[in-house]
Scaffold this active site. Structure first.
Site, PDB file in Angstrom:
ATOM      1  CG  ASP A  66       3.358  -4.952  -3.494  1.00  0.00           C
ATOM      2  OD1 ASP A  66       3.449  -5.966  -2.765  1.00  0.00           O
ATOM      3  OD2 ASP A  66       3.168  -5.006  -4.726  1.00  0.00           O
ATOM      4  CD  GLU A 101       0.828 -10.655  -5.138  1.00  0.00           C
ATOM      5  OE1 GLU A 101       0.246 -11.645  -5.611  1.00  0.00           O
ATOM      6  OE2 GLU A 101       0.251  -9.562  -4.933  1.00  0.00           O
TER       7      GLU A 101
END
EC number: 3.5.1.18
Length: 376
Positions: free
Chosen positions: A70, A135
């Site tokens: 991400d 994250e």
């Protein structure tokens, strides 16, 4: 112009707009490269988060590469010189959201494994990749959940290399061998709302809290130690008031500690309460612990990383615990040795994020050499 497999794969990953917590198929791309090497992939989806645990081998020791697919939002794309998901290479730089944080490192993981397995098909131990799409977000359904799953079935990581962009001047100049803890406080100071013309009938929480906040800002929490800088306290938000003629009834204050191993979350919370009580405030205080500090002292992983950087670059690296938190805070408590090592962090989360193509190739070679040091 033809680029290395690392650069071409990084481009492929960047072109997937995986804004947190969307993986956008990046983990499938990685697994397509890893499966022919003998990796078995296990998809773990928790909540809105895609996670991948890929492992080659069944014996120990286990060296795991950890990272995230991400990326943070781009902001207005009109502010970018090159569209953030086009993955254009210009003047030796690979441009795009995630180029440095951290799709470049993901590509370097994969190509390092490809070269290592080709050269050492009968290597000892196991190689693993722990990849999440959570994250950059709340980090509630990502690495922490994968680690819980692995722990429940007694599957241990011995060494973990996280590909966070740790470098500052040249690729590999800094290894993060620990991180400070992060503790958030949410303080509500209660007063009595009233008219500004009649202050004797009210109690302004801003006025009564100001001396306490000043004491908190001036407090010497600790002096740090040989591995960590001193603990810091920062107020991040202050909010009060409902109108220009109204004395507010409440004051909201958010603050954060980045703390070292000289303190604990519990000791800091106790000292904050002591200071607030000293000023006889009426208050409510809530805490959120984002992560405790962790440290990987000199050992097999740190030594292997130092040796690999020296062999690839001809230079010596520096150990550091500076910066924010990372998913290492979820992995280190299992007993794993954890380091962070990746490309330069100068443009991460910024408009026009980019990374040197030469640096990514260097990082991939460093990762390969670490594999050689530990598992050949």
């Amino acid at each position: 112009m033809t680029y290395s497999p690392t650069i071409e794969f990084a481009q492929e990953l960047i072109r997937r707009p995986s804004v947190t917590p969307d993986d956008a198929g990046c983990q499938d791309l990685m697994m397509a490269r890893l499966a022919p090497l003998g990796f078995t992939g296990e998809a773990m989806r928790f909540g809105d988060t895609d996670n991948l645990w890929a492992r080659k081998g069944t014996d120990g020791p286990v060296l795991a590469f950890a990272g995230h697919t991400d990326v943070v939002p781009t902001g207005p794309e009109k502010n970018w010189d090159i569209a953030p998901f086009d993955a254009v290479i210009k003047d030796g730089l690979l441009h795009g959201r995630g180029a440095a944080d951290m799709k470049g490192s993901l590509a370097a993981f994969v190509t390092a494994c490809e070269r290592f397995v080709a050269a050492y098909p009968d290597h000892r131990g196991s190689i693993a990749l722990l990849i999440t799409s959570d994250e950059e977000g709340p980090a509630k359904h990502g690495t922490v959940k994968v680690v819980e799953t692995l722990e429940a079935r007694h599957e241990k990581i011995d060494w973990c290399l996280i590909g966070e962009p740790s470098s500052t001047e040249w690729a590999g100049d800094i290894i993060k061998n620990g991180r400070r803890g992060s503790l958030h406080g949410y303080l509500t100071v209660h007063g009595i709302q009233g008219h500004v013309a009649y202050p004797h009938l009210a109690e302004n929480p801003v006025h009564i809290a100001a001396p306490a906040l000043d004491d908190l800002a001036r407090e010497h929490w600790d002096s740090g130690n040989e591995f960590f800088p001193p603990t810091t306290f920062q107020i991040t938000k202050i909010e009060a008031g409902t109108g220009s003629n109204i004395i507010p009834g409440e004051l909201l204050v958010h603050f954060n500690f980045r703390y070292c191993t000289e303190n604990t979350a519990e000791s800091l919370a106790e000292r904050v309460s002591e200071i607030l009580d000293r000023h006889s405030l009426k208050y409510d205080l809530e805490w959120n612990l984002s992560g405790r500090p962790f440290l990987t002292d000199r050992g097999a992983l740190v030594t292997a990383s130092q040796n690999a950087i020296r062999q690839v670059t001809g230079k010596d690296t520096e150990l550091s615990t500076s910066g924010g938190t990372s998913d290492g805070r979820f992995i280190a408590p299992t007993g794993a040795q954890v380091v962070e090592l990746g490309p330069l962090n100068a443009t991460i989360h910024k408009v026009n994020e980019c990374v040197s193509v030469d640096d990514l190739d260097t990082i991939s070679r460093i990762y390969e050499q670490i594999l050689i040091e530990l598992l050949a």
